[in-house]
Design a protein around this motif. Structure first.
Motif, PDB file in Angstrom:
ATOM      1  N   ALA A 142     -17.251  -7.118  49.735  1.00 40.64           N
ATOM      2  CA  ALA A 142     -16.176  -7.637  48.881  1.00 40.64           C
ATOM      3  C   ALA A 142     -15.982  -6.726  47.671  1.00 40.64           C
ATOM      4  N   GLU A 143     -14.725  -6.557  47.278  1.00 39.61           N
ATOM      5  CA  GLU A 143     -14.374  -5.782  46.080  1.00 39.61           C
ATOM      6  C   GLU A 143     -13.387  -6.631  45.269  1.00 39.61           C
ATOM      7  N   CYS A 144     -13.771  -6.962  44.041  1.00 36.01           N
ATOM      8  CA  CYS A 144     -12.915  -7.798  43.185  1.00 36.01           C
ATOM      9  C   CYS A 144     -11.597  -7.069  42.901  1.00 36.01           C
ATOM     10  N   LEU A 145     -10.485  -7.814  42.985  1.00 32.46           N
ATOM     11  CA  LEU A 145      -9.166  -7.217  42.762  1.00 32.46           C
ATOM     12  C   LEU A 145      -8.703  -7.323  41.314  1.00 32.46           C
ATOM     13  N   CYS A 146      -9.287  -8.236  40.542  1.00 33.65           N
ATOM     14  CA  CYS A 146      -8.861  -8.449  39.162  1.00 33.65           C
ATOM     15  C   CYS A 146     -10.028  -8.229  38.207  1.00 33.65           C
ATOM     16  N   SER A 147      -9.701  -7.795  36.993  1.00 30.85           N
ATOM     17  CA  SER A 147     -10.727  -7.714  35.948  1.00 30.85           C
ATOM     18  C   SER A 147     -10.946  -9.088  35.341  1.00 30.85           C
ATOM     19  N   GLY A 148      -9.835  -9.789  35.075  1.00 29.49           N
ATOM     20  CA  GLY A 148      -9.906 -11.149  34.551  1.00 29.49           C
ATOM     21  C   GLY A 148      -9.837 -12.139  35.704  1.00 29.49           C
ATOM     22  N   CYS A 149      -9.400 -13.369  35.396  1.00 27.68           N
ATOM     23  CA  CYS A 149      -9.254 -14.408  36.414  1.00 27.68           C
ATOM     24  C   CYS A 149      -7.813 -14.908  36.397  1.00 27.68           C
ATOM     25  N   ARG A 156       5.052 -23.085  34.093  1.00 27.24           N
ATOM     26  CA  ARG A 156       3.652 -22.874  34.493  1.00 27.24           C
ATOM     27  C   ARG A 156       3.595 -21.821  35.596  1.00 27.24           C
ATOM     28  N   VAL A 157       3.021 -20.694  35.284  1.00 27.47           N
ATOM     29  CA  VAL A 157       2.952 -19.574  36.239  1.00 27.47           C
ATOM     30  C   VAL A 157       1.541 -18.988  36.243  1.00 27.47           C
ATOM     31  N   PRO A 158       1.166 -18.331  37.329  1.00 30.69           N
ATOM     32  CA  PRO A 158      -0.146 -17.678  37.360  1.00 30.69           C
ATOM     33  C   PRO A 158      -0.140 -16.411  36.508  1.00 30.69           C
ATOM     34  N   VAL A 159      -1.192 -16.249  35.699  1.00 31.59           N
ATOM     35  CA  VAL A 159      -1.354 -15.042  34.883  1.00 31.59           C
ATOM     36  C   VAL A 159      -2.816 -14.610  34.959  1.00 31.59           C
ATOM     37  N   GLU A 160      -3.038 -13.326  34.762  1.00 28.72           N
ATOM     38  CA  GLU A 160      -4.417 -12.834  34.706  1.00 28.72           C
ATOM     39  C   GLU A 160      -4.939 -13.058  33.285  1.00 28.72           C
ATOM     40  N   ASN A 161      -5.951 -13.891  33.156  1.00 32.27           N
ATOM     41  CA  ASN A 161      -6.505 -14.257  31.856  1.00 32.27           C
ATOM     42  C   ASN A 161      -7.782 -13.452  31.639  1.00 32.27           C
ATOM     43  N   PHE A 162      -7.829 -12.694  30.555  1.00 33.76           N
ATOM     44  CA  PHE A 162      -8.975 -11.826  30.288  1.00 33.76           C
ATOM     45  C   PHE A 162     -10.038 -12.497  29.417  1.00 33.76           C
ATOM     46  N   SER A 163      -9.870 -13.811  29.166  1.00 35.90           N
ATOM     47  CA  SER A 163     -10.929 -14.565  28.495  1.00 35.90           C
ATOM     48  C   SER A 163     -12.088 -14.803  29.468  1.00 35.90           C
ATOM     49  N   TYR A 164     -11.815 -14.603  30.757  1.00 31.48           N
ATOM     50  CA  TYR A 164     -12.814 -14.740  31.818  1.00 31.48           C
ATOM     51  C   TYR A 164     -12.868 -13.417  32.578  1.00 31.48           C
ATOM     52  N   ALA A 213     -22.003  -7.201  48.106  1.00 29.78           N
ATOM     53  CA  ALA A 213     -21.075  -8.172  47.511  1.00 29.78           C
ATOM     54  C   ALA A 213     -20.382  -8.919  48.641  1.00 29.78           C
ATOM     55  N   VAL A 214     -20.436 -10.256  48.605  1.00 37.27           N
ATOM     56  CA  VAL A 214     -19.842 -11.072  49.670  1.00 37.27           C
ATOM     57  C   VAL A 214     -18.597 -11.827  49.203  1.00 37.27           C
ATOM     58  N   GLY A 215     -18.302 -11.782  47.929  1.00 35.05           N
ATOM     59  CA  GLY A 215     -17.138 -12.463  47.375  1.00 35.05           C
ATOM     60  C   GLY A 215     -17.097 -12.223  45.873  1.00 35.05           C
ATOM     61  N   CYS A 216     -16.154 -12.869  45.200  1.00 32.72           N
ATOM     62  CA  CYS A 216     -16.056 -12.759  43.748  1.00 32.72           C
ATOM     63  C   CYS A 216     -15.874 -14.148  43.163  1.00 32.72           C
ATOM     64  N   THR A 217     -16.303 -14.319  41.937  1.00 29.20           N
ATOM     65  CA  THR A 217     -16.151 -15.593  41.251  1.00 29.20           C
ATOM     66  C   THR A 217     -15.716 -15.360  39.810  1.00 29.20           C
ATOM     67  N   CYS A 218     -15.153 -16.393  39.228  1.00 30.73           N
ATOM     68  CA  CYS A 218     -14.689 -16.322  37.849  1.00 30.73           C
ATOM     69  C   CYS A 218     -15.818 -16.768  36.936  1.00 30.73           C
ATOM     70  N   ALA A 219     -16.091 -16.002  35.889  1.00 26.33           N
ATOM     71  CA  ALA A 219     -17.189 -16.323  34.977  1.00 26.33           C
ATOM     72  C   ALA A 219     -16.789 -16.017  33.546  1.00 26.33           C
ATOM     73  N   SER A 229      -8.408 -17.335  45.663  1.00 26.03           N
ATOM     74  CA  SER A 229      -9.447 -17.599  44.675  1.00 26.03           C
ATOM     75  C   SER A 229      -8.944 -17.260  43.278  1.00 26.03           C
ATOM     76  N   LEU A 230      -9.539 -17.855  42.250  1.00 26.89           N
ATOM     77  CA  LEU A 230      -9.220 -17.484  40.871  1.00 26.89           C
ATOM     78  C   LEU A 230      -9.651 -16.049  40.587  1.00 26.89           C
ATOM     79  N   SER A 231     -10.600 -15.567  41.394  1.00 21.62           N
ATOM     80  CA  SER A 231     -11.076 -14.177  41.330  1.00 21.62           C
ATOM     81  C   SER A 231     -10.883 -13.567  42.718  1.00 21.62           C
ATOM     82  N   PRO A 232      -9.656 -13.198  43.071  1.00 21.57           N
ATOM     83  CA  PRO A 232      -9.401 -12.708  44.429  1.00 21.57           C
ATOM     84  C   PRO A 232     -10.151 -11.409  44.721  1.00 21.57           C
ATOM     85  N   TRP A 233     -10.445 -11.211  46.003  1.00 18.77           N
ATOM     86  CA  TRP A 233     -11.127  -9.997  46.431  1.00 18.77           C
ATOM     87  C   TRP A 233     -10.588  -9.547  47.777  1.00 18.77           C
TER      88      TRP A 233
END
Length: 198
Positions: A128-135, A146-154, A187-193, A106-110
């Protein structure tokens, strides 16, 4: 007790109950009132069954029966981690995770952690416990492509679901227990917002 159906000037149906004690008493009840009385009696009987007290030997069977028939429980995802175990945002592993692990890709892994609630049934559950602060987003990084990065705009936020548990409460006599349904947010999952604006 004699029951007779009579017609009234407004053609509404009425029931006359003639009860004989020392003197006859006549009670007129409309069909709507009959339905309300029956509904009230049915609710009272149902409430009595829900508030029944069980001794220790009856408790586990009553819990199993109530959870199966009235309060269906979702299956707990396995494996669940200890809530005190360390966790981190899996940015480096993001591209290599198995496609069937929705919580990891997920974009917001847990991850799932095991929680306990004393005097509740079930007494343990996975949350569920979110693993990232950003997405985690795929972005162009100079020199890396092009690589995956944790983006804190979300932000990663938990998805909350209300779940019913049975709480074991001591009855008035002190030797038996009542099973009281209680709602608990899980908490059953996490989502990017987008972050909440202030």
């Amino acid at each position: 007790m004699d029951v007779k159906q009579v017609s009234v000037a407004d053609k509404a149906r009425r029931w006359i109950f003639s009860v004989h004690f020392c003197t006859p008493i006549i009670i007129i009840i409309s069909p709507r009132l009959q339905i309300l009385i029956l509904a009230f009696l049915a609710a009272s009987v149902s409430a009595c069954k829900m508030n029944r007290c069980y001794n220790e030997s009856e408790l586990s069977e009553a819990v199993e029966r109530k959870l199966r028939s009235h309060y269906h429980q979702p299956p707990d995802p396995l494996p669940a981690a200890d809530p005190d175990s360390p966790s981190s945002c899996p940015v480096e592993l993001y591209q290599y995770l198995a496609p069937h692990e929705e919580n990891r890709r997920s974009l917001s892994p847990w991850r799932y952690v095991l929680r306990s609630m004393k005097d509740h049934f079930p007494s343990t559950y996975s949350e569920a416990e979110c693993l990232c602060s950003g997405c985690i987003l795929i972005q162009d990084v100079p020199g890396k492509g092009r690589v995956p990065v944790e983006n804190f705009s979300y932000t990663s936020v938990p998805i909350i679901q209300s779940r019913v548990f049975l709480r074991r409460d001591l009855c008035g006599d002190g030797g038996k227990y009542r099973l009281t349904p209680v709602s608990q947010d899980v908490a059953v999952g996490c989502t990017c917002a987008r972050p909440m604006s202030t």
